[in-house]
Design an enzyme around this catalytic site. Structure first.
Site, short mmCIF file in Angstrom:
data_model
loop_
_atom_site.label_atom_id
_atom_site.label_comp_id
_atom_site.label_asym_id
_atom_site.label_seq_id
_atom_site.Cartn_x
_atom_site.Cartn_y
_atom_site.Cartn_z
N TYR A 144 0.86 -1.19 0.00
CA TYR A 144 0.00 0.00 0.00
C TYR A 144 0.89 1.23 0.00
CZ TYR A 144 -3.35 3.49 1.76
OH TYR A 144 -4.14 4.60 1.94
N ASP A 238 9.36 2.86 -0.80
CA ASP A 238 8.37 3.56 0.03
C ASP A 238 8.65 3.18 1.49
OD1 ASP A 238 4.71 3.69 0.15
OD2 ASP A 238 6.27 4.42 1.50
N LYS A 266 5.26 9.43 8.65
CA LYS A 266 5.08 8.85 9.99
C LYS A 266 6.15 9.31 11.00
CE LYS A 266 2.70 4.87 8.01
NZ LYS A 266 1.33 4.77 8.54
P1 KE4 Z 1 -0.42 8.54 4.63
O1 KE4 Z 1 -0.96 9.26 3.43
O2 KE4 Z 1 -1.48 7.73 5.36
O3 KE4 Z 1 0.39 9.45 5.57
O4 KE4 Z 1 0.68 7.47 4.11
C1 KE4 Z 1 0.29 6.55 3.13
C2 KE4 Z 1 1.24 5.38 3.18
C3 KE4 Z 1 2.23 5.28 2.22
N1 KE4 Z 1 3.11 4.26 2.23
C4 KE4 Z 1 3.05 3.30 3.19
C5 KE4 Z 1 4.04 2.17 3.16
C6 KE4 Z 1 2.06 3.35 4.21
O5 KE4 Z 1 2.02 2.39 5.16
C7 KE4 Z 1 1.13 4.41 4.21
C8 KE4 Z 1 0.03 4.52 5.24
N2 KE4 Z 1 -0.08 3.45 6.16
C9 KE4 Z 1 -1.39 3.23 6.72
C10 KE4 Z 1 -1.29 1.99 7.60
N3 KE4 Z 1 -1.38 0.81 6.85
C11 KE4 Z 1 -1.87 4.43 7.49
C12 KE4 Z 1 -3.08 4.19 8.36
C13 KE4 Z 1 -4.36 4.60 7.69
O6 KE4 Z 1 -4.49 4.43 6.46
O7 KE4 Z 1 -5.23 5.10 8.43
#
Ligand code: KE4
Length: 429
Positions: A144, A238, A266
């Site tokens: 993801y 990523d 994060k």
């Molecule tokens: P954000 O746009 O949520 O800050 O980051 C997206 C993203 C990009 N790349 C990786 C590897 C990620 O894990 C994420 C976001 N992770 C999720 C958890 N699986 C955030 C939690 C959520 O979606 O509420």
């Protein structure tokens, strides 16, 4: 345990918030029941609005690596607040955080701060296309990378949990340049590269967290780096989730590769909205105002978020908690496997640095197909029994758990008691 106040807020939230949440995974869809609403947190503990206290292994899905409200981060934020909240102009804090990040990633000369991991990924993909003049992107099922259109084709994490292949509202034109390969399967990448001459980049989680934790095999990741180099295809790591979680820098170094472009988020914001993408001077000089690739943001480099990021990474470097994380992750793995064995529950555990999670499956999980064989009903029973025994986990089989440096031996003892009760419940004993 009572959840009356959470239920009250949930029903109130349904009025003006979609599903009463601002991110789908928080809706607890895959574990059933209503979502918990959180009141406050400190150190390794989090408390919901009913006053129930938990050991927190969600940690905001990664950012709170020092635990909640670390005194040094709090002091830095309070100090920054006194100077103002946002200026729409550059500050010294951005330079400081940029140096800390670039120094931690060999090959990263420059970085651009944005406001989320999604923004970091969409910018990195645009940058790869700008630098190579090609349009196609290869991603891996189960990985993801945030919710940009081109990446919502077979994402892991929320989508996998909601079992929505792709997403409504994403036009087919938006994904026609996205090719899907299988994690840990180099042949599936080779096939795309042989059949497509206009590939800009391959993007991957160097260690995944969004189908649960899955590590790349050495042959896969080294072969991927060689293959992409050979064909002039950029490699985007990523590291939004893995960045600073297994070493002070990226997982890419530990698995023995160097990405062309790295995405972060994060931890580098310490709980405040920060994303970033970085690369060599040659690649980053494509980005406006130096080059023709446009990307912008009102709150990019926000001074409060920069203060949180600088103080978090500075304290993280001072603590250097990575050996402690390895030890605790090892204990947690043993506790889970021994608990499963005691009650005859099929379980496998994957871990990497301060990321770990069990899979309710008998076989090893090496890719998304394996992960999808998990018994998510058993996970749901396990999840709620852990909640009732004071452990707050991500409400999805397809999410990594996170460790923070505030975790105590007592927390691990209480975790062990919770696992025994939860495995007993899963086994229907
Ligand atoms: P954000 O746009 O949520 O800050 O980051 C997206 C993203 C990009 N790349 C990786 C590897 C990620 O894990 C994420 C976001 N992770 C999720 C958890 N699986 C955030 C939690 C959520 O979606 O509420």
């Amino acid at each position: 345990m009572k959840f009356k106040q959470s239920e009250k807020l949930y029903n109130k939230g349904l009025e003006n918030l979609v599903g009463a949440v601002n991110s789908p995974v928080r809706a607890f869809a895959s574990v059933g029941g209503n979502p918990l609403f959180i009141d406050k947190a400190k150190g390794s503990k989090i408390k919901d609005v009913d006053g129930n206290r938990y050991i927190d292994m969600v940690l905001s899905y990664g950012p709170m690596i020092l635990g909640h409200r670390h005194k040094k981060v709090e002091k830095a934020i309070s100090k920054a607040l006194k100077n103002g909240y946002s200026f729409g102009a550059s500050t010294n804090a951005e330079i400081k955080l940029a140096k800390i990040v670039c120094d931690a990633f060999p090959g990263m000369d420059k970085v651009r701060f944005v406001n989320s991991g999604t923004e970091a990924v969409l910018s990195a993909i645009r940058l790869a296309r700008a630098h190579t003049g090609n349009d196609k992107i290869i991603k891996f099922s189960g990985c993801y990378h945030g919710h940009m259109d081109a990446m919502l084709v077979a994402a892991g994490s929320g989508l996998a949990t909601l079992s929505l292949p792709g997403s409504k509202g994403v036009p087919s034109l938006a994904v026609e340049n996205t090719l899907i390969a299988e994690y840990n399967n180099l042949e599936s990448v080779k096939k795309h590269i042989e059949e497509n001459s206009d590939i800009a980049a391959v993007i991957l989680e160097p260690v995944t967290g969004n189908m649960g934790v899955v590590q790349p095999s050495d042959a896969f990741i080294k072969g991927l780096r060689e293959l992409t180099k050979e064909h002039g295809v950029l490699l985007i790591c990523d590291e939004v989730m893995t960045g600073f979680r297994s070493k002070f820098g990226g997982a890419q170094e530990l698995i023995g590769i160097e990405a062309d472009i790295t995405c972060l988020g994060k931890v580098i914001g310490g709980g405040f909205p920060v994303g970033a993408y970085g690369a060599s001077n040659e690649i980053m000089e494509n980005v406006a105002p130096l080059g023709g690739m446009y990307q912008a943001g009102t709150l990019s480099g926000n001074p409060i978020a920069m203060a949180a990021g600088i103080s978090t990474l500075t304290e993280l470097k001072r603590q250097n908690p990575y050996e402690k994380f390895e030890k605790i992750a090892g204990k947690i793995e043993t506790i889970l496997l021994e608990g499963a064995k005691k009650y005859n529950v099929d379980l496998t555990v994957n871990k990497f640095g301060s990321m770990i999670n069990p899979f309710f499956a008998a076989e090893e999980v090496k890719n998304f197909t394996d992960a999808q064989k998990c018994d998510t009903d058993k996970f749901a029973v396990f999840f709620w029994e852990m909640i009732k025994n004071g452990v707050f986990l991500p409400p999805s089989q397809f999410e990594s758990w996170f460790l923070c440096s505030a975790l105590s031996d007592k927390d691990v003892e209480n975790f062990e008691k919770a696992v025994d009760a939860a495995m007993k419940m899963v086994a229907g004993k």
